[in-house]
Scaffold this active site. Structure first.
Site, short mmCIF file in Angstrom:
data_model
loop_
_atom_site.label_atom_id
_atom_site.label_comp_id
_atom_site.label_asym_id
_atom_site.label_seq_id
_atom_site.Cartn_x
_atom_site.Cartn_y
_atom_site.Cartn_z
N HIS A 125 1.57 -44.89 -92.18
CA HIS A 125 1.92 -44.43 -93.59
C HIS A 125 0.79 -44.96 -94.59
O HIS A 125 1.01 -44.66 -95.85
CB HIS A 125 3.24 -45.12 -94.20
CG HIS A 125 4.43 -44.46 -93.76
ND1 HIS A 125 4.71 -44.52 -92.35
CD2 HIS A 125 5.58 -43.88 -94.15
CE1 HIS A 125 5.76 -43.88 -92.08
NE2 HIS A 125 6.16 -43.55 -93.17
N GLU A 160 6.69 -29.94 -90.55
CA GLU A 160 5.39 -29.78 -90.95
C GLU A 160 4.35 -28.68 -90.57
O GLU A 160 3.86 -28.20 -91.28
CB GLU A 160 4.56 -31.13 -90.68
CG GLU A 160 4.87 -32.28 -91.61
CD GLU A 160 6.10 -33.31 -91.30
OE1 GLU A 160 6.61 -33.05 -90.00
OE2 GLU A 160 6.54 -33.95 -92.03
N ILE A 209 0.09 -35.47 -91.64
CA ILE A 209 -0.44 -34.22 -91.67
C ILE A 209 -1.10 -33.89 -89.97
O ILE A 209 -1.86 -32.91 -89.60
CB ILE A 209 -1.52 -34.24 -92.56
CG1 ILE A 209 -2.11 -32.95 -93.07
CG2 ILE A 209 -3.19 -34.99 -91.96
CD1 ILE A 209 -2.78 -32.84 -94.45
#
Lengths: 342, 326
Positions: free
Chosen positions: A142, A73, A100
Site C-alpha cells: 500500500h 480495476e 494499479i
C-alpha cells in the site's frame, strides 16, 4: 473537508493537498460536462471516497457523472478508456498505486498506445488518479511509488505535485490534456497546507518549475522530496550554500531543457525521489545530465532515493527504507567538496 | 423490431453478400501470404464469416465495434472500406493507421471500428466505457465487442460483464466460440458447457446460438441490438463456430483431430449458406457469380492501391506519440 469550495465559505489563506485535489475535480466538472469520474467508493453514498477527495461531487453533479464502481480495476481503467474514445474526459480513481498493477494491460497496452497505433485517429484523454507513499505504516502493498514503470511507456504522462497549488493546477492540466495522464497523490502529506491556487488556472504539463533559484548546486526531483529540498535550501542558505531546486512536476515527458539549464549554471546536481534508487527515474535524470553536461560538471551527479527493498511495516524499518532529508543534505555537501569520493 | 421478425430472403442475401466479401478477401490474403507477396501477421476468419455478417446487418455506421487480432471479418461486417484496410496490412502510409498499427490494431472511427486489440479479453472493459459514454450522451449507439472463447476465462471478461449488467449499458458481448483457444480444446480450458451460461452470473441476457446458421445468428443479434437500443442493457451472445485455418497463418493445426476437422468441413457455413440463398430465390446462380466477380474486382483494385502506396515517412515515428500540445 465538507463540500468543495462554495461561495458561502470564507476564502481560506491556505489549503491542504486533499482540498486542492477535491477543488480541481470540482472545478473541472463545473467547467466541462464531458468530465466524468469513476472509481471505488467515490460517490457520497459510499462516503465520497476513502480519502474524501470526491466528497460532495456526486451530490452536486449526479451519480451518473460521478460513479462508484465495483472493485474491478481493469473495468475501471478500461471503461475510462472507452468513454474517452467517445469524447468524454474521464477521471478514474485507482484507490492506491499498488492496485494499479491490476489494470496494467489497459494502461500500458491500450491507454498509452491507442493514439500511436491508430495513426492519430483516436486518443485517450483520461486521468488516472492514484495515491501512495511510504511513511504511514501501510506496508509492502500500500506504499509503493511505481512512477518509473509508467514513465518508461511512450504515450503516458506522469505527474507528481509537490505543493497544494501545484496539485490543483496540475490535476486540471491532466484532466484537460488530450493524452492519458497518471496523477500521483502522496498519502503522507495529504493534510499539509500551502498557498491557495487561482480558480481555473491550469498548469501545463511537460514543464518543470524552478521552485527556488540558487547558484551552487541543483536539486532536481518531484513530489514529496521537493518539500524537503525547499526546507534544506533555506537552512543551507544560512551557511552561504545557494541551492537551486528544480521541481519536474511532470515526470514524463520530462522537461530536460529546464534541468540542463539549471545544472549548466550550478555545475552540480543531486537527483531525488521517494521511489527505490535502482532503475528509478533518478537514473534517467542523472543520465541526461551527464550526457549533455559532462564537461561542465564540477562533481558527479548524485542520487538520493529510498532503499531497494519492500516497504516494511515497522516504523523503525520503514524509516530505514525511506530516503531522508539528511541524505539530501549530505549529498549536497558531497557535491560541494572539491573532490567527491564514494 | 417486432417480437418475431420474419427472416426474409433479402436479409439472407444481404448476410451472404457480406460473408462472401469476407470469404473472398480471406482467400486472397492467404494466397498472397503463401506466395510471399504479403508479409504480415494474419489470423484467418475462415469459418466465422456468417456470424459476423449476420451481426453486422443490424448495425449502423455510428455504432461502435471493438474487436481482436482475428477481426478482419468483424471490421468488414462493420463496413470498413477496403483500401485503407488493405494498405494497413501492407504497412503503407495510406493505411487506416498510417502503417503504424498493423493488422492487429486496425482502427477506423468513420465506420465505428474503434479498437482492435492484440490482447485477449482486453476489449471488453473498453467496450463497457464506450457504452457508458453512449448512455450518458443518450446517442442511441450500440457497442459491439467481439472476442473468442479463450477470452471468457480472463478476469477482464468478468469485470466488464458485471459492470455492463450493473449499469445496464448498451453493449453486445459477442463470443465467437471456435472451439479452440490457440491450440487448446474448449473443454480443456473452460468450466461450463456453454459460455452463454455465464451471462446468468451477471443477470445479463445470454444466449448460445449456432453462429454458422445465418437465421439463428441474425435473430440472436437482432434481439441483442433491440435490447441495447431500448436501454434494457447488455447481452452475451455465444456464437458457436469453427476455425478452419488454425490460430495464425501457417499454424498446421496438428492439435485438431482429422475426423473432427472433416466433420466441421462437411458443415462449412459458406457453401451451406450459398445453397440456402439459391433455394430462397433471393438470387440466381448467375447473380451470385456476378457478385463474386464484382467483389473480386474491388479487391484487386484495393490491393493495387495498397501495393502502389508509399511506406510511411520515417519522420512519422515521432508523430502520434503525444497530442499536439505535448
Amino acid at each position: 473537508m465538507s463540500a468543495p469550495a462554495t461561495a458561502t465559505q470564507a476564502k481560506p489563506e491556505v489549503i491542504t493537498f486533499t482540498e486542492a485535489f477535491s477543488r480541481a475535480l470540482h472545478d473541472a466538472m463545473e467547467m466541462d460536462p464531458s468530465v466524468i469520474m469513476l472509481g471505488e467508493d467515490i460517490a457520497d453514498e459510499e462516503g465520497g471516497g476513502i480519502f474524501k477527495v470526491t466528497k460532495g461531487l456526486s451530490t452536486k453533479f449526479g451519480t451518473e457523472r460521478v460513479k462508484t464502481t465495483p472493485i474491478s480495476e481493469q473495468a475501471i481503467v478500461g471503461a475510462a478508456i472507452g468513454a474517452s474514445l467517445a469524447g468524454m474526459r474521464p477521471v478514474a480513481e485507482i484507490m492506491l498505486m499498488n492496485f494499479i498493477t491490476v489494470p496494467m494491460d489497459q494502461i500500458v497496452n491500450h491507454a498509452a498506445k491507442l493514439r500511436f497505433m491508430s495513426g492519430g485517429q483516436t486518443h485517450v484523454p483520461i486521468t488516472i488518479r492514484t495515491r501512495t507513499g511510504a511513511g504511514a505504516g501501510t506496508g509492502g502493498q500500500h506504499s509503493d511509488m511505481l512512477e518509473a514503470w509508467f514513465a518508461h511507456v511512450a504515450g503516458m504522462k506522469v505527474v507528481v505535485p509537490s505543493t497544494p497549488a501545484d496539485a490543483y493546477g496540475l490535476l486540471l492540466g491532466c484532466i484537460f490534456d488530450d493524452d492519458p495522464c497518471l496523477f500521483i497523490e502522496d498519502q503522507l502529506t495529504r493534510t499539509q497546507t500551502g498557498p491557495v491556487p487561482v480558480k481555473g488556472e491550469i498548469i501545463p504539463l511537460g514543464k518543470a518549475h524552478v521552485a527556488r533559484e540558487g547558484k551552487d548546486v541543483t536539486v532536481v526531483g518531484y513530489g514529496r522530496p521537493i518539500r524537503d529540498a525547499m526546507v534544506l535550501a533555506d537552512k543551507l542558505a544560512g551557511e552561504g550554500i545557494s541551492v537551486e531546486v528544480v521541481d519536474l512536476r511532470t515526470v514524463s515527458p520530462m522537461d530536460t531543457g529546464t534541468v540542463l539549464k539549471s545544472v549548466a549554471k550550478t555545475g552540480r546536481a543531486v537527483v531525488i525521489h521517494e521511489a527505490p534508487r535502482s532503475f528509478g527515474c533518478g537514473a534517467e535524470i542523472a543520465a541526461r545530465i551527464q550526457e549533455e553536461l559532462f564537461d561542465q560538471l564540477k562533481a558527479p551527479v548524485l542520487r538520493v532515493a529510498s532503499r531497494d527493498v519492500t516497504v516494511p511495516f515497522s516504523r523503525v524499518l520503514e524509516a530505514e527504507y525511506l530516503y531522508k532529508a539528511s541524505g539530501i543534505e549530505a549529498a549536497i555537501r558531497r557535491t560541494l567538496e572539491k573532490r567527491t569520493q564514494k | 423490431m417486432s417480437a418475431n421478425p420474419s427472416f426474409t430472403p433479402a436479409t439472407l442475401l444481404a448476410i451472404w453478400r457480406k460473408a462472401r466479401q469476407i470469404n473472398l478477401i480471406d482467400e486472397k490474403f492467404r494466397g498472397l501470404l503463401r506466395s510471399g507477396r504479403l508479409a504480415a501477421v494474419y489470423y484467418s476468419p475462415r469459418g466465422q464469416e456468417i456470424l459476423a455478417a449476420a451481426m453486422g446487418v443490424h448495425l449502423q455506421p455510428t455504432d461502435y465495434l471493438v474487436t481482436t487480432y482475428r477481426g478482419i471479418h468483424d471490421q468488414l461486417a462493420k463496413g470498413i472500406p477496403l483500401k485503407p484496410l488493405f494498405a494497413e496490412y501492407y504497412a503503407k502510409a495510406t493505411g487506416a493507421c498510417k502503417g503504424k498499427g498493423g493488422p492487429m490494431h486496425i482502427t477506423h472511427p468513420e465506420t465505428g471500428v474503434m479498437v482492435t486489440t492484440g490482447i485477449v479479453g482486453s476489449g471488453l472493459p473498453i467496450a463497457t466505457g464506450l457504452g457508458w459514454a453512449s448512455q450518458l450522451k443518450k446517442d442511441g449507439r450500440v457497442t459491439l465487442v467481439t472476442f473468442g472463447d479463450g477470452a471468457s476465462n480472463i478476469g477482464a471478461f468478468h469485470e466488464a460483464l458485471n459492470m455492463a449488467a450493473l449499469w445496464k449499458l448498451p453493449v453486445i458481448f459477442l463470443c465467437q466460440n471456435n472451439l479452440y483457444g490457440e491450440s487448446s480444446k474448449y473443454a480443456k480450458t473452460t468450466s461450463v458447457d456453454n459460455i452463454g451460461e455465464r451471462a446468468a452470473s451477471y443477470r445479463m441476457a445470454g444466449v448460445t446460438v449456432d453462429g454458422n446458421d445465418a437465421e439463428a445468428m441474425w435473430r440472436a443479434a437482432g434481439e441483442a441490438v433491440a435490447r441495447a437500443r431500448a436501454g434494457e442493457g447488455p447481452t452475451l451472445i455465444e456464437a458457436v463456430t469453427f476455425r478452419f485455418m488454425g490460430h495464425y497463418f501457417g499454424d498446421p493445426g496438428a492439435y485438431i483431430p482429422k475426423e473432427e476437422y472433416e466433420a466441421h468441413l462437411a458443415r462449412d457455413p459458406m457453401p451451406a449458406t450459398r445453397a440456402a440463398v439459391l433455394a430462397s430465390g433471393a438470387a440466381t446462380e448467375a447473380e451470385l457469380d456476378a457478385y463474386d466477380a464484382e467483389v473480386s474486382a474491388q479487391i484487386e483494385e484495393a490491393l493495387q492501391f495498397a501495393a502502389d502506396s508509399p511506406f510511411p515517412d520515417v519522420g512519422e515515428i515521432d508523430i502520434d506519440v503525444y497530442g499536439a500540445a505535448a
